[in-house]
Design an enzyme around this catalytic site. Structure first.
Site, PDB file in Angstrom:
ATOM      1  N   CYS A 175      -9.022  23.387   6.286  1.00 54.88           N
ATOM      2  CA  CYS A 175     -10.471  23.615   6.226  1.00 54.88           C
ATOM      3  C   CYS A 175     -10.796  25.045   5.824  1.00 54.88           C
ATOM      4  O   CYS A 175     -11.788  25.289   5.127  1.00 54.88           O
ATOM      5  CB  CYS A 175     -11.105  23.276   7.570  1.00 54.88           C
ATOM      6  SG  CYS A 175     -11.095  21.514   7.963  1.00 54.88           S
ATOM      7  N   VAL A 176      -9.987  26.010   6.253  1.00 57.11           N
ATOM      8  CA  VAL A 176     -10.205  27.394   5.823  1.00 57.11           C
ATOM      9  C   VAL A 176     -10.117  27.487   4.304  1.00 57.11           C
ATOM     10  O   VAL A 176     -10.979  28.081   3.652  1.00 57.11           O
ATOM     11  CB  VAL A 176      -9.176  28.342   6.481  1.00 57.11           C
ATOM     12  CG1 VAL A 176      -9.270  29.738   5.860  1.00 57.11           C
ATOM     13  CG2 VAL A 176      -9.418  28.418   7.987  1.00 57.11           C
TER      14      VAL A 176
END
Length: 334
Positions: free
Chosen positions: A86-87
């Site tokens: 997700c980063v």
């Protein structure tokens, strides 16, 4: 060819029908990507898919708060939850907003140079422990809280069900690749979309009262549906297993659990037959990045309903249990 999917077989976009097809179509239109691994991996449980997308759309994608500010929140929460997938994804989306230096700064956990972004980033990374209201204009609070809670849920599902790599061979870790990906999505990301258009996808799904923090915004309706839909996964746990998971999350201090002696301690009194399901749910709640092949295999071998849909629903129950704990501690803006 390697895929990011660990334990479920997604419904392909070309084979989707009904609610799944409707969600896929709206994702392609509003997010700009026809095949998003997170939503594909949730597709065996259509109700979880629809509620998760609605929560994401009505908090992050649509609304009045600047998209870059909300992407800072999404990235900050993802860093705090140790979700590299997700980063990387939201670093690309920050590039898409045109904030190239900001994207790379927050991706490595650095402090943004802009004071407003710095305050939001600090708030986002501490949402599991601080309980503070978001440092933003009152009219933007619901979108920032909704974005943070959406990613506390999404990070847990992603870490449980996907590998760390957004692109083959980890190409997303290249600044050049992230910048190019952002430019490809720029036109879609910079649009201002009206709120509420995901809510028709929730018709017929369980729901409940909207939270006070939403102040009537569509993100509150979406969160109420996600809370109810994911909560229904509790039927995949026996009574002692459910109680153990809920009690462990209630006692959670917001920090990452220790590497030794956990989660065996909280599950010591759970019947052996119920322990594999309880372990998966508790891992999804508090340490989803520790879900391992052996955990899923033990759960499948324990008998009963063991479909891909059951796995998504069980993990969603664990994830929403943690999210509700975080939500309960957050201060609601005056």
């Amino acid at each position: 060819m390697p895929t990011p999917y660990r334990y479920v077989t997604p419904v392909p976009t070309e084979a989707a029908a009904g609610l799944i097809a409707q969600v896929y179509a709206q994702i392609a239109r509003d997010f700009g990507m026809a095949r998003m691994p997170l939503f594909l991996t949730l597709s065996p449980a259509p109700e979880v898919l629809a509620a998760t997308w609605a929560m994401l759309r009505e908090s992050l994608v649509a609304g009045q708060a600047p998209r870059a500010a909300k992407e800072v929140v999404a990235t900050g929460v993802s860093l705090a939850n140790k979700c590299p997938f997700c980063v990387d994804a939201h670093t690309v989306l920050l590039h898409a907003t045109g904030e190239h230096e900001l994207a790379e700064t927050v991706a490595r956990g650095g402090k943004p140079s802009d004071p407003e972004h710095a305050r939001l980033f600090a708030w986002a990374t501490g949402t599991a422990t601080s309980g503070q209201a978001p440092p933003c204009p009152e009219g933007h609070a619901a979108e920032h809280i909704g974005t943070a809670l959406a990613f506390h849920f999404i990070n847990r599902m992603v870490s449980s069900l996907l590998t760390d790599d957004l692109l083959p061979a980890g190409l997303q870790r290249s600044r050049l690749v992230r910048g190019l990906g952002g430019r490809a999505l720029a036109k879609t990301v910079r649009r201002r979309l009206p709120q509420g258009e995901a809510l028709p996808l929730l018709h017929g799904l369980p729901s409940g009262p909207a939270p006070a923090w939403a102040a009537g915004a569509p993100a509150g309706t979406a969160f109420a549906a996600l809370r109810a839909v994911a909560g229904e996964g509790d039927h995949l746990l026996g009574d002692s297993a459910r109680e153990a998971v809920v009690e462990a999350v209630a006692a959670w201090d917001g920090e990452h659990p220790p590497l030794s002696g956990w989660p065996s301690g909280p599950l010591a009194d759970v019947a052996p037959a119920q322990r594999p399901a309880a372990k998966l749910a508790l891992l999804a709640a508090l340490a989803p990045y520790r879900v391992a092949d052996a955990d899923v295999a033990a759960w499948r071998e324990a008998g009963g309903g063991r479909s891909d849909a059951d796995l998504v629903r069980l993990l969603a129950f664990g994830a929403i249990t943690a999210v509700r704990r975080i939500e309960a501690a957050l201060a609601v803006p005056a």
